[in-house]
Write a protein that holds these residues in place. Sequence first.
Motif, PDB file in Angstrom:
ATOM      1  N   THR A  44      48.668  55.987  14.092  1.00  0.00           N
ATOM      2  CA  THR A  44      47.943  57.361  14.634  1.00  0.00           C
ATOM      3  C   THR A  44      47.283  57.583  15.763  1.00  0.00           C
ATOM      4  OG1 THR A  44      46.100  55.770  14.634  1.00  0.00           O
ATOM      5  CG2 THR A  44      46.049  57.342  12.546  1.00  0.00           C
TER       6      THR A  44
ATOM      7  N   THR B 210      49.377  50.663  10.352  1.00  0.00           N
ATOM      8  CA  THR B 210      50.052  49.755  10.640  1.00  0.00           C
ATOM      9  C   THR B 210      50.622  48.847  11.771  1.00  0.00           C
ATOM     10  OG1 THR B 210      51.298  51.370  12.342  1.00  0.00           O
ATOM     11  CG2 THR B 210      51.235  52.872  10.233  1.00  0.00           C
TER      12      THR B 210
ATOM     13  N   PRO C 266      37.665  49.573  13.959  1.00  0.00           N
ATOM     14  CA  PRO C 266      38.492  50.285  13.993  1.00  0.00           C
ATOM     15  C   PRO C 266      39.456  50.563  13.403  1.00  0.00           C
ATOM     16  CG  PRO C 266      37.543  50.112  16.822  1.00  0.00           C
ATOM     17  CD  PRO C 266      37.376  48.703  15.218  1.00  0.00           C
TER      18      PRO C 266
HETATM   19  C1  LIG Z   1      57.981  49.833  10.171  1.00  0.00           C
HETATM   20  C2  LIG Z   1      57.200  49.841  11.452  1.00  0.00           C
HETATM   21  C3  LIG Z   1      58.028  50.033  12.827  1.00  0.00           C
HETATM   22  C4  LIG Z   1      56.945  50.325  14.519  1.00  0.00           C
HETATM   23  N1  LIG Z   1      57.825  49.847  15.295  1.00  0.00           N
HETATM   24  C5  LIG Z   1      56.649  50.105  16.497  1.00  0.00           C
HETATM   25  C6  LIG Z   1      57.234  50.400  17.656  1.00  0.00           C
HETATM   26  O1  LIG Z   1      58.783  51.167  17.546  1.00  0.00           O
HETATM   27  N2  LIG Z   1      56.542  50.182  18.758  1.00  0.00           N
HETATM   28  C7  LIG Z   1      55.473  50.318  18.771  1.00  0.00           C
HETATM   29  O2  LIG Z   1      55.183  50.070  19.938  1.00  0.00           O
HETATM   30  N3  LIG Z   1      55.041  50.197  17.518  1.00  0.00           N
HETATM   31  C8  LIG Z   1      55.336  49.544  16.916  1.00  0.00           C
HETATM   32  N4  LIG Z   1      54.894  49.486  15.543  1.00  0.00           N
HETATM   33  C9  LIG Z   1      53.343  49.054  15.107  1.00  0.00           C
HETATM   34  C10 LIG Z   1      52.082  49.690  14.518  1.00  0.00           C
HETATM   35  O3  LIG Z   1      52.944  51.459  14.440  1.00  0.00           O
HETATM   36  C11 LIG Z   1      52.029  50.402  16.399  1.00  0.00           C
HETATM   37  O4  LIG Z   1      50.692  49.394  16.835  1.00  0.00           O
HETATM   38  C12 LIG Z   1      50.807  51.430  16.003  1.00  0.00           C
HETATM   39  O5  LIG Z   1      50.094  52.013  17.440  1.00  0.00           O
HETATM   40  C13 LIG Z   1      49.411  51.566  15.025  1.00  0.00           C
HETATM   41  O6  LIG Z   1      48.641  52.448  14.969  1.00  0.00           O
HETATM   42  P1  LIG Z   1      47.818  52.718  13.280  1.00  0.00           P
HETATM   43  O7  LIG Z   1      47.806  54.020  13.610  1.00  0.00           O
HETATM   44  O8  LIG Z   1      48.639  52.098  11.886  1.00  0.00           O
HETATM   45  O9  LIG Z   1      46.756  51.352  13.840  1.00  0.00           O
HETATM   46  P2  LIG Z   1      46.157  50.300  13.235  1.00  0.00           P
HETATM   47  O10 LIG Z   1      47.216  49.559  12.550  1.00  0.00           O
HETATM   48  O11 LIG Z   1      45.251  50.537  11.944  1.00  0.00           O
HETATM   49  O12 LIG Z   1      45.583  49.279  14.770  1.00  0.00           O
HETATM   50  C14 LIG Z   1      45.929  49.126  15.608  1.00  0.00           C
HETATM   51  C15 LIG Z   1      44.500  48.493  16.708  1.00  0.00           C
HETATM   52  O13 LIG Z   1      44.506  49.659  17.048  1.00  0.00           O
HETATM   53  C16 LIG Z   1      42.914  49.980  17.187  1.00  0.00           C
HETATM   54  N5  LIG Z   1      42.174  50.906  16.792  1.00  0.00           N
HETATM   55  C17 LIG Z   1      43.168  52.101  15.829  1.00  0.00           C
HETATM   56  N6  LIG Z   1      42.686  53.339  16.461  1.00  0.00           N
HETATM   57  C18 LIG Z   1      41.569  53.388  17.557  1.00  0.00           C
HETATM   58  C19 LIG Z   1      40.553  53.869  17.831  1.00  0.00           C
HETATM   59  N7  LIG Z   1      40.480  55.388  17.330  1.00  0.00           N
HETATM   60  N8  LIG Z   1      40.070  53.170  19.239  1.00  0.00           N
HETATM   61  C20 LIG Z   1      39.670  52.583  19.210  1.00  0.00           C
HETATM   62  N9  LIG Z   1      40.505  50.812  18.572  1.00  0.00           N
HETATM   63  C21 LIG Z   1      41.424  51.869  17.050  1.00  0.00           C
HETATM   64  C22 LIG Z   1      42.191  48.703  15.844  1.00  0.00           C
HETATM   65  O14 LIG Z   1      41.017  48.691  15.894  1.00  0.00           O
HETATM   66  C23 LIG Z   1      43.401  47.850  16.161  1.00  0.00           C
HETATM   67  O15 LIG Z   1      43.414  46.712  16.811  1.00  0.00           O
HETATM   68  C24 LIG Z   1      55.687  49.690  14.151  1.00  0.00           C
HETATM   69  C25 LIG Z   1      55.345  49.379  12.727  1.00  0.00           C
HETATM   70  C26 LIG Z   1      56.043  48.908  11.829  1.00  0.00           C
HETATM   71  C27 LIG Z   1      55.169  48.891  10.701  1.00  0.00           C
END
Ligand SMILES: Cc1cc2nc3c(=O)[nH]c(=O)nc-3n(C[C@H](O)[C@H](O)[C@H](O)COP(=O)(O)OP(=O)(O)OC[C@H]3O[C@@H](n4cnc5c(N)ncnc54)[C@H](O)[C@@H]3O)c2cc1C
Length: 468
Positions: free
Chosen positions: A145, A80, A75
């Motif tokens: 997301t 990010t 997924p």
């Molecule tokens: C500049 C920056 C700042 C950040 N600050 C924070 C912060 O303050 N706090 C924090 O917690 N994180 C932070 N993060 C980390 C990141 O944004 C989080 O981990 C976020 O929740 C990831 O979301 P994504 O949509 O990018 O998921 P992805 O990176 O695409 O996926 C993350 C995980 O979730 C799974 N996944 C995604 N969507 C689904 C779905 N629909 N069903 C099942 N599994 C799924 C994926 O398989 C993967 O294992 C930061 C990142 C950056 C780059």
Amino acid sequence: MTEYKRVDANDIETIRRMINDDTRVIYDTDISEDYGHDELGGIFSLPDVVVKILSAKEASDIMKYANENHISVTPRGAGTGLVGSSVPLEHGIMIDTSLMNHILELDDENLTIDVEPGVLLMDLAAYVEDNDFFYPPDPGEKSATIGGNISTNAGGMRAVKYGVTRDFVRALEVVLPNGDIVNFGGKVVKNSSGYDLKDLMIGSEGTLGLITKATLKLLPKPKKVISLLIPFPSLKDAINTVPLIIKSKSIPTAIEFMQREVIEDAEEYLGKPFPDKQSDAYLLLKFDGNSQEEIEKAYDTVAKLCLEQGAVDVLISDTEEREESIWKARGAFLEAIKGSTTYMDEVDMVVPRNRVNEMVEYLHDLQPEVGLRIKSFGHAGDGNLHAYMLKDNLSDEEWELRVSAAMEKVYAKARDLKGQVSGEHGIGYAKKPYLRESLPIDSLELMNGIKSVFDPNNILNPHKIAQR
Ligand SMILES: Cc1cc2nc3c(=O)[nH]c(=O)nc-3n(C[C@H](O)[C@H](O)[C@H](O)COP(=O)(O)OP(=O)(O)OC[C@H]3O[C@@H](n4cnc5c(N)ncnc54)[C@H](O)[C@@H]3O)c2cc1C
């Protein structure tokens, strides 16, 4: 070691028939290299095919097919993540949820909102605020997301007062690895009905099922918000004040700590000056409430306490412009640090709140010992610290040696302080060795047992979290 089938021309043909829209099935050279990594970088592997789903039914068809043919499925939200958890290590099928980005229903009788998983955090926050509601989880990366936030149990700045993503998820629609579409939880405030399968999904990093819909809890929007930027003469003075603020029983929405060098990185990155640079170290606090008096009472106690502990000043940010410039800089720290070096690795450990000062000082003093620049900032109010180890001009071999020695030391210290390997970014692939060192074997076996109940053929996001 499980062998996975790679996606071939027949599989692509079957998937194209299922989806019936060629623009949403991407393969071969059309796959962008972005799909091969997340924001950590360093861990790279491309999927054989990316499918941009529009519904749970499409996800279900794909998952069922992958399960029957033993093809791995990963997924993907916005990519990010910071631990390599959305990197498809066995290639296979990547399910991209970015087009499932609709807000479905705001229910003002139950104070909930139903959303598809690809809704971005920033879009959700703006939508609910326009309707005078508030979704408190506030991780730094606003273009993540909601599906990703739930799957990593994302935390963020407001955890001190409101908690983390888990505290705001009421129900989930999930596609299981065998293709079944199931619902966990409901629009209920209380729930003691057996094992909480919804809670198992939260933070499972896409290893147990694919989230296709979420019901989230909302709060009424606080009417007033004020931030305090508090300069201290030294990092030690600033960070030693944090446990005292917690003990004072006043509850700020956020308590972040930052150092001048990181602020300077952010200024350079954003091309905008920070409102104050007189000191080496700062605490940044936010307060929210429904009246000016309520907030003033709370921040007055904290401001006095900080001054008693040696703070140089207490700068109140009560204009939108100032508020934005401070929090924008805070939001840019990670990217700014990244821009200040050639490569970096991060630690996202969490320690009990009354030990946070010990951990910050430890990180600071560790730099000469391990021969690396380490920059840290973080959610001091909830004990969650982000430390970034910078590669700079080191050779790859030297970097590997030094960073793994430093990581070992930091995680050992976190264990000593009764902390945990990850506060909010998760384990993914990058932090697996440290999870193994930090948890008793019984806990790891229970985790892998849960995985095998949900996903007996181990097709969903393999090699992540506790798996060998
Ligand atoms: C500049 C920056 C700042 C950040 N600050 C924070 C912060 O303050 N706090 C924090 O917690 N994180 C932070 N993060 C980390 C990141 O944004 C989080 O981990 C976020 O929740 C990831 O979301 P994504 O949509 O990018 O998921 P992805 O990176 O695409 O996926 C993350 C995980 O979730 C799974 N996944 C995604 N969507 C689904 C779905 N629909 N069903 C099942 N599994 C799924 C994926 O398989 C993967 O294992 C930061 C990142 C950056 C780059």
